[in-house]
Scaffold this motif. Structure first.
Motif, PDB file in Angstrom:
ATOM      1  N   ALA A 149       0.346  -1.482   0.165  1.00  0.00           N
ATOM      2  CA  ALA A 149       0.562  -0.272  -0.150  1.00  0.00           C
ATOM      3  C   ALA A 149       1.092   1.512  -0.165  1.00  0.00           C
ATOM      4  O   ALA A 149       0.579   2.158  -0.232  1.00  0.00           O
ATOM      5  CB  ALA A 149      -0.875   0.022   0.904  1.00  0.00           C
ATOM      6  N   ALA A 150       1.665   1.149   0.695  1.00  0.00           N
ATOM      7  CA  ALA A 150       3.365   2.153   0.825  1.00  0.00           C
ATOM      8  C   ALA A 150       3.912   2.098  -1.394  1.00  0.00           C
ATOM      9  O   ALA A 150       4.345   3.519  -1.383  1.00  0.00           O
ATOM     10  CB  ALA A 150       3.995   1.893   2.136  1.00  0.00           C
ATOM     11  N   GLY A 151       3.445   1.511  -1.621  1.00  0.00           N
ATOM     12  CA  GLY A 151       3.930   2.230  -3.159  1.00  0.00           C
ATOM     13  C   GLY A 151       5.655   1.232  -3.089  1.00  0.00           C
ATOM     14  O   GLY A 151       6.045   1.383  -4.147  1.00  0.00           O
ATOM     15  N   LEU A 152       6.348   0.483  -2.890  1.00  0.00           N
ATOM     16  CA  LEU A 152       7.433   0.177  -2.316  1.00  0.00           C
ATOM     17  C   LEU A 152       6.950  -1.457  -3.115  1.00  0.00           C
ATOM     18  O   LEU A 152       8.446  -1.970  -2.731  1.00  0.00           O
ATOM     19  CB  LEU A 152       7.589   0.337  -0.873  1.00  0.00           C
ATOM     20  CG  LEU A 152       8.083   1.457  -0.138  1.00  0.00           C
ATOM     21  CD1 LEU A 152       7.815   0.948   1.397  1.00  0.00           C
ATOM     22  CD2 LEU A 152       8.391   2.124  -0.661  1.00  0.00           C
ATOM     23  N   VAL A 153       6.560  -1.666  -3.359  1.00  0.00           N
ATOM     24  CA  VAL A 153       6.265  -3.030  -4.629  1.00  0.00           C
ATOM     25  C   VAL A 153       6.355  -2.703  -5.373  1.00  0.00           C
ATOM     26  O   VAL A 153       5.754  -2.643  -6.002  1.00  0.00           O
ATOM     27  CB  VAL A 153       5.491  -4.286  -3.159  1.00  0.00           C
ATOM     28  CG1 VAL A 153       5.194  -5.167  -4.418  1.00  0.00           C
ATOM     29  CG2 VAL A 153       5.493  -4.729  -2.072  1.00  0.00           C
ATOM     30  N   ASP A 154       7.339  -3.409  -6.345  1.00  0.00           N
ATOM     31  CA  ASP A 154       7.291  -3.527  -7.439  1.00  0.00           C
ATOM     32  C   ASP A 154       6.975  -4.654  -8.724  1.00  0.00           C
ATOM     33  O   ASP A 154       6.065  -4.593  -8.878  1.00  0.00           O
ATOM     34  CB  ASP A 154       9.071  -4.074  -7.950  1.00  0.00           C
ATOM     35  CG  ASP A 154       9.997  -3.157  -7.958  1.00  0.00           C
ATOM     36  OD1 ASP A 154       9.597  -1.057  -8.022  1.00  0.00           O
ATOM     37  OD2 ASP A 154      11.038  -3.370  -6.734  1.00  0.00           O
TER      38      ASP A 154
END
Length: 205
Positions: A149-154
């Motif tokens: 959810a924090a946008g840290l996964v590719d």
């Protein structure tokens, strides 16, 4: 920087464990083949059951290079406690980052490269520092969902097992709102498991 991949075995209705943290048939495919995932798996037990991982050839050809690419595993404290950190010997990778408000247990395997942080962004920063160009594997669940959810996964990787749990621990934890993924760029049919990988679609607004 290393690619951040959120990964877990999951039921077709999106659960990684039941309400009592039981995995039921989710991990049976790890033992239903004749091909070791890594060299020497006949002698090394990753599972804690006394049985080494042996999978179908198709699953081995998918899992082996992915495991070999991993430098760091990021996990929550709940999983760490359940497996006791694999006694300081993670199934893959050289380092583990644990997201927890509690410190590492006193005296616990001081030789192991396990790092405890209390924030998901700090966890990924530490993992990137340790991983270099190698892959960072984020265990799915509540902490994994927060990192996603924090946008840290590719990328999102799922080993989908044909079972319906109905309730339990969700792959994406308590995540809210809509998040788009790209079309799957990896689709591998194993024995009683379907391996999928999706790139995360980045927001442009």
């Amino acid at each position: 920087m290393g690619t951040v991949i959120m990964h877990n075995v999951v039921s077709v209705d999106g659960f990684i464990a039941d309400e009592n943290d039981g995995v039921g048939p989710l991990h049976e495919w790890y033992f239903n083949g004749d091909t070791p995932i890594t060299e020497g798996d006949d002698q090394h037990d990753h599972s804690g059951t006394g049985t080494a991982f042996k999978v179908s050839r198709a699953s081995a050809e998918y899992v082996r290079p992915m495991w070999e690419s991993i430098g760091v595993i990021v996990m929550g404290r709940r999983l760490f406690d359940q497996v006791n950190g694999w006694e300081g010997r993670p199934p893959t990778g050289d380092h583990v980052v644990v997201v927890s408000h509690r410190p590492k247990p006193a005296g616990w395997h001081p030789e192991a490269s396990y790092h405890f942080v209390d924030d998901v962004a700090a966890a990924i920063d530490k993992a990137q520092e340790l991983a270099g160009e190698r892959t960072i594997s984020v265990a799915a669940g509540d902490v994994g969902g927060q990192i996603f959810a924090a946008g840290l996964v590719d990328e999102v990787a799922m080993d989908v097992v044909p079972v319906v749990f109905g309730s339990g621990r969700r792959y994406f934890g308590g995540i809210r709102g809509q998040h788009l993924l790209e079309e799957p760029h990896v689709v591998v049919q194993g024995d009683r498991v379907l391996h999928l990988k999706f790139a995360v679609r980045r927001r442009t607004d």
